[in-house]
Design a protein around this motif. Structure first.
Motif, PDB file in Angstrom:
ATOM      1  N   VAL A  39     -12.497 -27.953  45.947  1.00 46.55           N
ATOM      2  CA  VAL A  39     -12.066 -26.759  45.216  1.00 46.55           C
ATOM      3  C   VAL A  39     -11.406 -25.801  46.198  1.00 46.55           C
ATOM      4  O   VAL A  39     -12.025 -25.406  47.191  1.00 46.55           O
ATOM      5  CB  VAL A  39     -13.261 -26.069  44.520  1.00 46.55           C
ATOM      6  CG1 VAL A  39     -12.802 -24.834  43.762  1.00 46.55           C
ATOM      7  CG2 VAL A  39     -13.970 -27.030  43.575  1.00 46.55           C
ATOM      8  N   VAL A  40     -10.150 -25.467  45.929  1.00 42.57           N
ATOM      9  CA  VAL A  40      -9.427 -24.550  46.820  1.00 42.57           C
ATOM     10  C   VAL A  40      -8.881 -23.353  46.047  1.00 42.57           C
ATOM     11  O   VAL A  40      -8.766 -23.388  44.821  1.00 42.57           O
ATOM     12  CB  VAL A  40      -8.236 -25.236  47.538  1.00 42.57           C
ATOM     13  CG1 VAL A  40      -8.717 -26.305  48.491  1.00 42.57           C
ATOM     14  CG2 VAL A  40      -7.235 -25.810  46.544  1.00 42.57           C
ATOM     15  N   GLY A  41      -8.514 -22.336  46.797  1.00 44.74           N
ATOM     16  CA  GLY A  41      -7.968 -21.127  46.185  1.00 44.74           C
ATOM     17  C   GLY A  41      -8.292 -19.974  47.093  1.00 44.74           C
ATOM     18  O   GLY A  41      -9.262 -20.029  47.852  1.00 44.74           O
ATOM     19  N   GLU A  42      -7.469 -18.910  47.020  1.00 44.95           N
ATOM     20  CA  GLU A  42      -7.691 -17.834  47.982  1.00 44.95           C
ATOM     21  C   GLU A  42      -8.956 -17.039  47.659  1.00 44.95           C
ATOM     22  O   GLU A  42      -9.594 -17.243  46.631  1.00 44.95           O
ATOM     23  CB  GLU A  42      -6.450 -16.950  48.096  1.00 44.95           C
ATOM     24  CG  GLU A  42      -6.068 -16.244  46.847  1.00 44.95           C
ATOM     25  CD  GLU A  42      -4.642 -15.665  46.949  1.00 44.95           C
ATOM     26  OE1 GLU A  42      -3.775 -16.230  47.641  1.00 44.95           O
ATOM     27  OE2 GLU A  42      -4.416 -14.635  46.307  1.00 44.95           O
ATOM     28  N   SER A  43      -9.281 -16.151  48.562  1.00 46.16           N
ATOM     29  CA  SER A  43     -10.498 -15.359  48.453  1.00 46.16           C
ATOM     30  C   SER A  43     -10.553 -14.616  47.117  1.00 46.16           C
ATOM     31  O   SER A  43      -9.564 -14.042  46.676  1.00 46.16           O
ATOM     32  CB  SER A  43     -10.501 -14.361  49.616  1.00 46.16           C
ATOM     33  OG  SER A  43     -11.788 -13.868  49.777  1.00 46.16           O
ATOM     34  N   GLY A  44     -11.691 -14.660  46.457  1.00 46.40           N
ATOM     35  CA  GLY A  44     -11.870 -13.940  45.204  1.00 46.40           C
ATOM     36  C   GLY A  44     -11.429 -14.719  43.968  1.00 46.40           C
ATOM     37  O   GLY A  44     -11.431 -14.185  42.865  1.00 46.40           O
ATOM     38  N   SER A  45     -11.069 -15.997  44.132  1.00 49.93           N
ATOM     39  CA  SER A  45     -10.545 -16.751  42.986  1.00 49.93           C
ATOM     40  C   SER A  45     -11.648 -17.320  42.083  1.00 49.93           C
ATOM     41  O   SER A  45     -11.354 -17.962  41.085  1.00 49.93           O
ATOM     42  CB  SER A  45      -9.613 -17.873  43.462  1.00 49.93           C
ATOM     43  OG  SER A  45     -10.275 -18.723  44.365  1.00 49.93           O
ATOM     44  N   GLY A  46     -12.908 -17.084  42.442  1.00 49.19           N
ATOM     45  CA  GLY A  46     -14.007 -17.518  41.571  1.00 49.19           C
ATOM     46  C   GLY A  46     -14.641 -18.837  41.973  1.00 49.19           C
ATOM     47  O   GLY A  46     -15.454 -19.380  41.228  1.00 49.19           O
ATOM     48  N   LYS A  47     -14.303 -19.328  43.153  1.00 47.76           N
ATOM     49  CA  LYS A  47     -14.823 -20.624  43.605  1.00 47.76           C
ATOM     50  C   LYS A  47     -16.352 -20.578  43.728  1.00 47.76           C
ATOM     51  O   LYS A  47     -17.060 -21.415  43.177  1.00 47.76           O
ATOM     52  CB  LYS A  47     -14.212 -21.017  44.970  1.00 47.76           C
ATOM     53  CG  LYS A  47     -12.691 -21.058  44.976  1.00 47.76           C
ATOM     54  CD  LYS A  47     -12.129 -21.523  46.316  1.00 47.76           C
ATOM     55  CE  LYS A  47     -12.473 -20.647  47.515  1.00 47.76           C
ATOM     56  NZ  LYS A  47     -11.907 -19.281  47.443  1.00 47.76           N
ATOM     57  N   SER A  48     -16.843 -19.585  44.474  1.00 50.63           N
ATOM     58  CA  SER A  48     -18.299 -19.507  44.673  1.00 50.63           C
ATOM     59  C   SER A  48     -19.018 -19.128  43.387  1.00 50.63           C
ATOM     60  O   SER A  48     -20.042 -19.737  43.047  1.00 50.63           O
ATOM     61  CB  SER A  48     -18.644 -18.473  45.749  1.00 50.63           C
ATOM     62  OG  SER A  48     -18.118 -18.863  46.978  1.00 50.63           O
ATOM     63  N   VAL A  49     -18.495 -18.139  42.680  1.00 51.40           N
ATOM     64  CA  VAL A  49     -19.190 -17.678  41.471  1.00 51.40           C
ATOM     65  C   VAL A  49     -19.322 -18.827  40.467  1.00 51.40           C
ATOM     66  O   VAL A  49     -20.345 -18.957  39.797  1.00 51.40           O
ATOM     67  CB  VAL A  49     -18.485 -16.447  40.852  1.00 51.40           C
ATOM     68  CG1 VAL A  49     -19.046 -16.139  39.473  1.00 51.40           C
ATOM     69  CG2 VAL A  49     -18.638 -15.230  41.770  1.00 51.40           C
ATOM     70  N   HIS A  50     -18.328 -19.707  40.397  1.00 49.59           N
ATOM     71  CA  HIS A  50     -18.432 -20.780  39.399  1.00 49.59           C
ATOM     72  C   HIS A  50     -19.564 -21.747  39.741  1.00 49.59           C
ATOM     73  O   HIS A  50     -20.294 -22.167  38.850  1.00 49.59           O
ATOM     74  CB  HIS A  50     -17.065 -21.444  39.145  1.00 49.59           C
ATOM     75  CG  HIS A  50     -16.888 -22.819  39.668  1.00 49.59           C
ATOM     76  ND1 HIS A  50     -16.446 -23.066  40.941  1.00 49.59           N
ATOM     77  CD2 HIS A  50     -17.101 -24.028  39.098  1.00 49.59           C
ATOM     78  CE1 HIS A  50     -16.385 -24.380  41.108  1.00 49.59           C
ATOM     79  NE2 HIS A  50     -16.778 -24.983  40.017  1.00 49.59           N
ATOM     80  N   VAL A  51     -19.784 -22.030  41.040  1.00 48.39           N
ATOM     81  CA  VAL A  51     -20.923 -22.912  41.354  1.00 48.39           C
ATOM     82  C   VAL A  51     -22.255 -22.152  41.305  1.00 48.39           C
ATOM     83  O   VAL A  51     -23.265 -22.708  40.876  1.00 48.39           O
ATOM     84  CB  VAL A  51     -20.773 -23.684  42.696  1.00 48.39           C
ATOM     85  CG1 VAL A  51     -19.669 -24.714  42.601  1.00 48.39           C
ATOM     86  CG2 VAL A  51     -20.594 -22.796  43.888  1.00 48.39           C
TER      87      VAL A  51
END
Ligand SMILES: Nc1ncnc2c1ncn2[C@@H]1O[C@H](COP(=O)(O)OP(=O)(O)OP(=O)(O)O)[C@@H](O)[C@H]1O
Ligand SMILES: [Mg+2]
Length: 340
Positions: A39-51
């Motif tokens: 999972v990639v994307g810049e800071s704040g794109s929701g990567k951590s929150v989604h997991v």
């Protein structure tokens, strides 16, 4: 291979004094058994929150899972009680986070921390758990394992601490391992060793992996599937080679173009480019394609309507994109214009 994880229409928000932060906006995807997802994307794109939403680790309040289901092995993780989700976490789902210094307890020995998980989740006796802990430290390449069980986290180097975290992450033979930027704090050589280690463990254990990273090189090295996130949405998803060579979303193209490439001479991809503009304000009610304001190929519709994630035209069947514009046409058009 069957579906191991099905995320359906996940929406996670934070109700703050400044307003509602729209962290994850309608994320849906399926992860197969044994699949490695980058999972990639810049800071704040929701990567951590989604997991974190899947794992019951969102602080509520201010957080709220406003919609969605996360089906894991037939159960909806979102609806589990605290006690039930704690059984899943560290058991069927292993986790490795960025900073082992904060994830490991500084006042407990490594041995205690590894055996704890085994006693809770696999109901092992002290002796069984200790033997298994030695085996795990061996597996992650920590020399002199039995003696090192008595050491505290600060007695290990950064890379070795990360190995301990991995040992804990895989200790209960998880079906899914979630790694959130696990190598970001490490230097490049150690980072490469950790990635090799995880690839190797995956061959032995066969678990599925969700690996969150800023680094497309890491994704190329470890993942089967890449998922590009922006503004709390998935903008593109598919087999890694497909998405790299048949890119359909302008944001993905921007990420790829911002990498220095060694394999092309000149041309758009030979130059190191930056994506112009700033990331979206997550407090404004999402409308349209979140990348539209920064997208040179955006059409008026991109600002009005949110494009659904759908199969790409004439591409790989597992390749999905959210875009109203046709990136290949737009890029072709642009090179014609540049040429005249
Ligand atoms: N506890 C919280 N309270 C308020 N907003 C939050 C909270 N946690 C996360 N957010 C917001 O949710 C959005 C998504 O954050 P998230 O941590 O998922 O990003 P990320 O893609 O993991 O970024 P990074 O690459 O920096 O780790 C951001 O706008 C962030 O500020
Ligand atoms: Mg994060």
């Amino acid at each position: 291979m069957g579906a191991l994880l099905e995320v359906k229409n996940l929406v996670t928000q934070f109700h703050t004094q400044e307003g509602v932060v729209h962290a994850v906006n309608d994320v849906s995807y399926t992860l197969q058994e044994g699949e490695t997802l980058g999972v990639v994307g810049e800071s704040g794109s929701g990567k951590s929150v989604h997991v974190l939403s899947m794992l019951g680790l969102i602080p509520m309040p201010p957080g709220k899972i406003a919609n969605g289901e996360v089906l894991f092995d037939g159960r909806d993780l979102v609806t589990l009680s605290d006690r039930e989700i704690r059984q899943v976490r560290g058991g069927e789902i292993g986790m490795i986070f960025q900073d082992p210094m904060t994830s490991l307890n500084p006042v407990l020995t490594i041995g205690t921390q590894i055996t704890e998980a085994l006693k809770i989740h696999l109901h092992m006796s002290e002796t069984e758990a200790t033997n298994r802990a030695v085996e795990l430290l061996d597996m992650v390449g920590i020399p002199d394992a039995r003696r090192r069980l008595r050491d505290y986290p600060h007695q290990f180097s950064g890379g070795m601490r990360q190995r301990v975290m991995i040992a804990i992450g895989i200790s209960c033979n998880p079906k899914l391992l979630i790694a959130d930027e696990p190598t970001t704090a490490l230097d490049v050589t150690i980072q490469a060793q950790i990635i090799e280690l995880v690839k190797d463990l995956k061959k032995q254990i066969g678990m599925a992996i969700i690996w969150i990273t800023h680094d497309l090189g890491v994704v190329a090295g470890i993942a089967d599937t890449i998922q590009v996130m922006y503004g709390g949405r998935i903008l593109e998803r598919g087999p890694v080679e497909e998405v790299f060579k048949d890119t359909r979303n302008a944001y993905t193209l921007g990420l790829l173009n911002s990498l220095p490439r060694l394999d092309t001479k000149g041309g758009a991809r030979g130059r190191l480019q930056q994506i112009v503009g700033s990331p979206p304000d997550m407090i404004i009610e999402p409308k349209g394609d979140p990348f539209a304001p920064r997208n040179p190929y955006a059409t008026p519709r991109c600002f009005e309507e949110t494009p659904p994630l759908r199969h790409v035209d004439g591409g790989h069947p597992d390749h999905l994109v959210a875009a109203w514009y046709d990136l290949r046409e737009a890029v072709k058009q642009q090179s014609v214009e540049e040429a005249v």
